[in-house]
Design an enzyme around this catalytic site. Structure first.
Site, PDB file in Angstrom:
ATOM      1  N   LYS A  66      25.793  -5.366 -15.586  1.00 38.49           N
ATOM      2  CA  LYS A  66      24.595  -6.102 -16.015  1.00 38.49           C
ATOM      3  C   LYS A  66      24.418  -6.116 -17.538  1.00 38.49           C
ATOM      4  O   LYS A  66      23.819  -7.028 -18.086  1.00 38.49           O
ATOM      5  CB  LYS A  66      23.339  -5.498 -15.361  1.00 38.49           C
ATOM      6  CG  LYS A  66      23.238  -5.811 -13.888  1.00 38.49           C
ATOM      7  CD  LYS A  66      21.941  -5.273 -13.311  1.00 38.49           C
ATOM      8  CE  LYS A  66      21.804  -5.667 -11.858  1.00 38.49           C
ATOM      9  NZ  LYS A  66      20.509  -5.313 -11.291  1.00 38.49           N
ATOM     10  N   GLY A 121      15.897   4.754 -13.560  1.00 38.52           N
ATOM     11  CA  GLY A 121      17.182   4.061 -13.708  1.00 38.52           C
ATOM     12  C   GLY A 121      16.988   2.590 -14.018  1.00 38.52           C
ATOM     13  O   GLY A 121      15.919   2.166 -14.489  1.00 38.52           O
ATOM     14  N   ALA A 123      16.734   0.002 -11.950  1.00 35.73           N
ATOM     15  CA  ALA A 123      15.722  -0.647 -11.113  1.00 35.73           C
ATOM     16  C   ALA A 123      14.324  -0.309 -11.631  1.00 35.73           C
ATOM     17  O   ALA A 123      13.418  -1.149 -11.608  1.00 35.73           O
ATOM     18  CB  ALA A 123      15.872  -0.195  -9.663  1.00 35.73           C
ATOM     19  N   THR A 145      15.820  13.805 -13.734  1.00 38.01           N
ATOM     20  CA  THR A 145      16.244  14.137 -15.097  1.00 38.01           C
ATOM     21  C   THR A 145      15.141  13.713 -16.063  1.00 38.01           C
ATOM     22  O   THR A 145      14.920  12.515 -16.283  1.00 38.01           O
ATOM     23  CB  THR A 145      17.563  13.407 -15.446  1.00 38.01           C
ATOM     24  OG1 THR A 145      18.487  13.638 -14.379  1.00 38.01           O
ATOM     25  CG2 THR A 145      18.146  13.881 -16.756  1.00 38.01           C
TER      26      THR A 145
HETATM   27  P1  ATR Z   1      19.814   1.952 -10.494  1.00 39.86           P
HETATM   28  O1  ATR Z   1      20.364   1.060 -11.560  1.00 39.86           O
HETATM   29  O2  ATR Z   1      20.151   1.521  -9.093  1.00 39.86           O
HETATM   30  O3  ATR Z   1      18.363   2.233 -10.675  1.00 39.86           O
HETATM   31  P2  ATR Z   1      20.633   4.447 -11.718  1.00 39.86           P
HETATM   32  O4  ATR Z   1      20.396   3.841 -13.053  1.00 39.86           O
HETATM   33  O5  ATR Z   1      21.855   5.245 -11.515  1.00 39.86           O
HETATM   34  O6  ATR Z   1      20.640   3.327 -10.611  1.00 39.86           O
HETATM   35  O7  ATR Z   1      19.340   5.319 -11.321  1.00 39.86           O
HETATM   36  C1  ATR Z   1      19.303   6.043 -10.173  1.00 39.86           C
HETATM   37  C2  ATR Z   1      17.934   6.753 -10.065  1.00 39.86           C
HETATM   38  O8  ATR Z   1      17.913   7.508  -8.859  1.00 39.86           O
HETATM   39  C3  ATR Z   1      17.667   7.754 -11.184  1.00 39.86           C
HETATM   40  O9  ATR Z   1      16.294   7.842 -11.411  1.00 39.86           O
HETATM   41  C4  ATR Z   1      18.201   9.041 -10.566  1.00 39.86           C
HETATM   42  O10 ATR Z   1      17.686  10.222 -11.117  1.00 39.86           O
HETATM   43  P3  ATR Z   1      18.449  10.917 -12.361  1.00 39.86           P
HETATM   44  O11 ATR Z   1      18.048  10.136 -13.575  1.00 39.86           O
HETATM   45  O12 ATR Z   1      17.973  12.307 -12.354  1.00 39.86           O
HETATM   46  O13 ATR Z   1      19.927  10.811 -12.047  1.00 39.86           O
HETATM   47  C5  ATR Z   1      17.707   8.883  -9.163  1.00 39.86           C
HETATM   48  N1  ATR Z   1      18.448   9.723  -8.219  1.00 39.86           N
HETATM   49  C6  ATR Z   1      19.687   9.483  -7.726  1.00 39.86           C
HETATM   50  N2  ATR Z   1      20.044  10.447  -6.856  1.00 39.86           N
HETATM   51  C7  ATR Z   1      19.005  11.338  -6.810  1.00 39.86           C
HETATM   52  C8  ATR Z   1      18.752  12.553  -6.097  1.00 39.86           C
HETATM   53  N3  ATR Z   1      19.652  13.068  -5.244  1.00 39.86           N
HETATM   54  N4  ATR Z   1      17.571  13.173  -6.300  1.00 39.86           N
HETATM   55  C9  ATR Z   1      16.653  12.683  -7.145  1.00 39.86           C
HETATM   56  N5  ATR Z   1      16.815  11.530  -7.853  1.00 39.86           N
HETATM   57  C10 ATR Z   1      17.981  10.872  -7.689  1.00 39.86           C
END
Ligand code: ATR
Length: 256
Positions: A66, A121, A123, A145
């Site tokens: 993207k 993230g 979205a 995070t």
């Molecule tokens: P997208 O573009 O689909 O939003 P991304 O940018 O990778 O994908 O974001 C994923 C989101 O899901 C993030 O907020 C991530 O948290 P981190 O920033 O801590 O990685 C969250 N996420 C993914 N797996 C997770 C988990 N097992 N527990 C809590 N949050 C999770």
């Protein structure tokens, strides 16, 4: 007339809802068009993308491209530039319709309430932008995070007042809000979020397309639920408008 070609540029190969629904819709409106998944390995992206841009009438772009697509286009809309993310292309112009999808899927809800957004993230960005466009001026944000939440707060400075809370406090904070928005993909594989819903919530918005354990829990408590299919649905409408192919009555006939 030549067949109109559409596609979604992605990696790795995914079963996309776009492929299934757009092909059905093209049949419904009786045009000679096809929508296909275009899987490009990241090593080949720079070498292949120009030909793809030349050979397709309309494109969608998804993870992980993207942002990488920007330099191959003539221009991009202000929202796409702000979000650093293009998901739709037509005639050399990049658009972001993700936020419009979210905006239209939640527009009729009362958002003048306490809102907790979970995630930070890609979205999440589109969702915060949509909330801002609707007129929401403050939210609480929690992400696993913490630093990623801080980055989003900086980006939305002057647009939305963001109060960041620690991940560990999610189960306390959720009791003080009316609306919970899950912007993470958690739940996609039937996994549970680390939270317990309170029946005082008036709305659960979950970006996941599937009927997740979180959505089921909300429904059992009588909480209104909107799932990611609605966001997809409204961004698809926006894509069709950009490609000049939207027929409301015919699109409504397609079952998601
Ligand atoms: P997208 O573009 O689909 O939003 P991304 O940018 O990778 O994908 O974001 C994923 C989101 O899901 C993030 O907020 C991530 O948290 P981190 O920033 O801590 O990685 C969250 N996420 C993914 N797996 C997770 C988990 N097992 N527990 C809590 N949050 C999770």
């Amino acid at each position: 007339m030549n067949i109109l070609r559409f596609g979604i540029v992605q990696y790795p190969k995914k079963l996309s809802m776009s492929e299934r629904i757009f092909n059905k819709y093209f049949q419904e409106i009786n045009i000679d068009a096809v929508y296909e998944g275009i899987n490009i390995n990241p090593n080949d992206f720079d070498f292949k993308i120009k030909d793809i841009l030349n050979n397709y009438y309309g494109l969608n772009i998804t993870v992980p491209y993207k942002e990488r697509i920007f330099k191959y286009l003539d221009s991009a809309t202000d929202s796409a530039i702000f979000l650093s993310a293009i998901n739709t292309i037509h005639k050399g112009i990049g658009y972001n319709t993700d936020w419009v999808g979210f905006y239209n899927s939640i527009l009729n809800e009362n958002l003048n309430k306490n809102i907790l957004v979970f995630g930070a993230g890609g979205a999440t960005k589109a969702i915060l932008y949509g909330l801002h466009k609707i007129g929401v001026d403050k939210i609480i944000l929690i992400n696993r995070t913490y630093e990623r939440a801080v980055e989003l707060k900086k980006l939305f400075d002057k647009k939305i007042k963001i109060k960041i809370e620690k991940y560990e406090k999610i189960n306390t904070i959720i009791n003080d809000v009316d609306i919970f928005i899950n912007t993470t993909s958690l739940g996609m594989f039937n996994e549970r979020l680390p939270i317990k819903l309170n029946k005082k919530l008036s709305l659960l918005y979950d970006v996941v397309y599937f009927h997740t354990p979180l959505q089921k829990e909300a429904e059992s408590l009588g909480i209104k639920t909107i799932n990611g299919k609605m966001m997809w649905y409204y961004q698809a409408i926006e894509n069709l408008k950009i490609w000049n192919l939207f027929d409301e009555e015919k699109f409504f006939k397609i079952k998601l």
